[in-house]
Write an enzyme that holds these catalytic residues in place. Structure first.
Site, mmCIF file in Angstrom:
data_model
loop_
_atom_site.group_PDB
_atom_site.id
_atom_site.type_symbol
_atom_site.label_atom_id
_atom_site.label_comp_id
_atom_site.label_asym_id
_atom_site.label_seq_id
_atom_site.Cartn_x
_atom_site.Cartn_y
_atom_site.Cartn_z
ATOM 1 N N ARG A 155 6.987 -60.067 6.908
ATOM 2 C CA ARG A 155 6.933 -61.436 7.415
ATOM 3 C C ARG A 155 5.620 -61.719 8.161
ATOM 4 O O ARG A 155 5.128 -62.851 8.157
ATOM 5 C CB ARG A 155 8.155 -61.730 8.277
ATOM 6 N N SER B 111 23.806 -60.742 16.738
ATOM 7 C CA SER B 111 23.296 -59.991 15.598
ATOM 8 C C SER B 111 24.289 -60.053 14.447
ATOM 9 O O SER B 111 25.398 -59.531 14.552
ATOM 10 C CB SER B 111 23.034 -58.532 15.975
ATOM 11 N N ASP C 216 14.024 -64.805 11.809
ATOM 12 C CA ASP C 216 13.059 -64.256 10.847
ATOM 13 C C ASP C 216 11.899 -65.205 10.572
ATOM 14 O O ASP C 216 10.873 -64.791 10.035
ATOM 15 C CB ASP C 216 13.752 -63.910 9.527
#
Length: 423
Positions: free
Chosen positions: A383, A161, A310
């Site tokens: 998204r 992360s 993402d």
């Protein structure tokens, strides 16, 4: 089809960091091509509440830094309330800075932020000496931080992360001695690159990061390259719409972010990098992409996931146009994004008639699939909304989004750009 060329809006990750690092530096900073999305404006608002003068003029931002230890609250406030809105980057990175301040803050956000896990940040910050309380033992907002004198840390990251890593790097600037952070898999490294340019003492050796505390950071001007995570939607649109050819200018090509380009090449997509160069320490280039009728399925696993986490929702749309199976695994981190993106993508693709199977840590998309119309549940996730707006370009019937306003979180002007490119 999509035709044309354009310069992309600024990278979201870099825009956040530019505001934060400028705010804790000494002097005036100019940020060019800043992303004026809701998430980044949440960061601006939080630092304004801590006494930082931030002026916005179109997509240029001027930040007069207060120094590492110069943030403050109003004299009449003993517990400053900061609202991060929908921004996971804001809350997690900012906690690293707040842990080193000499005042108390309580952080809140929207409903989505209220579901996202924070102990991955709050636990190591507690180890460094910050006093942190909150819902579910400071795993969920609201979270209160009493900053102060921090100790150093030698920390092995349990998850990949960049947000957690960045929070600990920022806290380490306030530590009493050298800190070490060890990654399992290399995550995006914008923090390391930018902080060094501000004068931080950071050394990176593959997966190991060494941070020495410093007295101050120093001002500098920053150009924010285009956001490859935002470019991904137009890229996939061009790949799957017959006759398309698009040139996207000044896109950030940081090695920790270009997983989607690697995947597209593996899938036989027509994509080319033009005029590669460096700006403010970040690799930048133009991306030329065109219609690719002979896409093939591929496997995306732990080696690539941190470089395209993402972009997985839009890659799933791309996979419906590829021959054979596309397998996405080792992506359990998708469950704790703005929505559970594994379930969001799979359920919506099934609604449109795609052949897709949900896995515990990913999905299998079996192509080629013909997509029909329907109303998509976006779960207020930008998204998801943009991914299925691209699916609409190739569906047999109209795809309707139950909320398209959430796109402003990361890509204001998205639909205007899509309309301009559509021929």
């Amino acid at each position: 089809m999509l035709k044309g060329s354009f310069e992309l809006i600024g990278d979201k990750s870099i825009s956040h960091r530019a505001i934060m690092f400028s705010s804790i530096s000494q002097g005036k900073n100019k940020i060019s091509n800043f992303l004026m999305g809701q998430d980044c404006l949440s960061t601006v608002n939080c630092f304004r509440k801590m006494g930082v003068n931030i002026e916005i003029n179109n997509n240029e931002v001027y930040v007069t830094g207060k120094g590492l230890r110069g943030l403050k609250t109003n004299d009449n406030i003993d517990n400053l309330l900061l609202d991060v809105g929908n921004s996971g980057t804001t809350i997690r990175l900012m906690m690293g800075i707040l842990a080193g301040q000499n005042f108390k803050t309580t952080i809140i956000g929207d409903e989505s932020i209220g579901r996202r896990p924070m102990k991955r940040v709050t636990d190591p910050l507690r180890q460094m000496g910050a006093i942190i309380t909150g819902k579910d033992d400071a795993n969920l907002t609201p979270i209160t931080i009493e900053g102060g004198k921090l100790t150093h840390i030698d920390y092995h990251m349990p998850v990949s992360s960049a947000q957690v890593k960045s929070a600990l790097i920022l806290a380490s600037l306030y530590g009493d001695d050298t800190s070490f952070i060890h990654e399992k898999v290399k995550s995006r490294n914008h923090t390391e690159i930018m902080l060094k340019s501000f004068g931080a003492d950071i050394q990176v050796n593959n997966l190991d990061i060494k941070i020495n505390p410093v007295e101050e950071l120093f001002n500098r001007d920053i150009y924010v390259p285009g956001d490859i995570s935002s470019a991904a939607f137009i890229i996939v649109g061009a790949l799957i719409c017959e006759g398309s050819e698009v040139l996207i200018k000044n896109v950030g090509l940081n090695e920790t972010r270009v997983g989607i380009i690697e995947v597209i090449k593996k899938m036989n997509g027509k994509i080319e990098i033009v005029d590669e160069r460096k700006i403010c320490g970040e690799k930048v280039g133009d991306i030329l992409v065109s219609y690719s009728p002979n896409l093939i399925g591929t496997t995306i696993d732990k080696d690539l996931i941190p470089k395209l986490i993402d972009e997985i929702p839009i890659i799933a749309i791309l996979a419906t146009r590829a021959e054979g199976n596309t397998i996405i695994k080792d992506a359990a981190e998708l469950k704790v994004k703005e929505s559970n993106r594994i379930k969001s993508v799979v359920d919506n693709l099934k609604l449109l008639g795609a052949n897709v199977e949900e896995l515990e840590d990913g999905m299998i998309i079996k192509g080629k699939s013909s997509l029909s119309g329907g109303t998509i549940k976006t779960f207020n996730d930008h998204r998801i909304a943009m991914s299925f707006s691209i699916a609409n370009l190739i569906s047999n019937q109209s795809i309707i989004l139950d909320n398209d306003k959430c796109i402003d979180i990361s890509f204001p002007g998205y639909f205007n750009l899509l309309k301009k490119l559509s021929k």
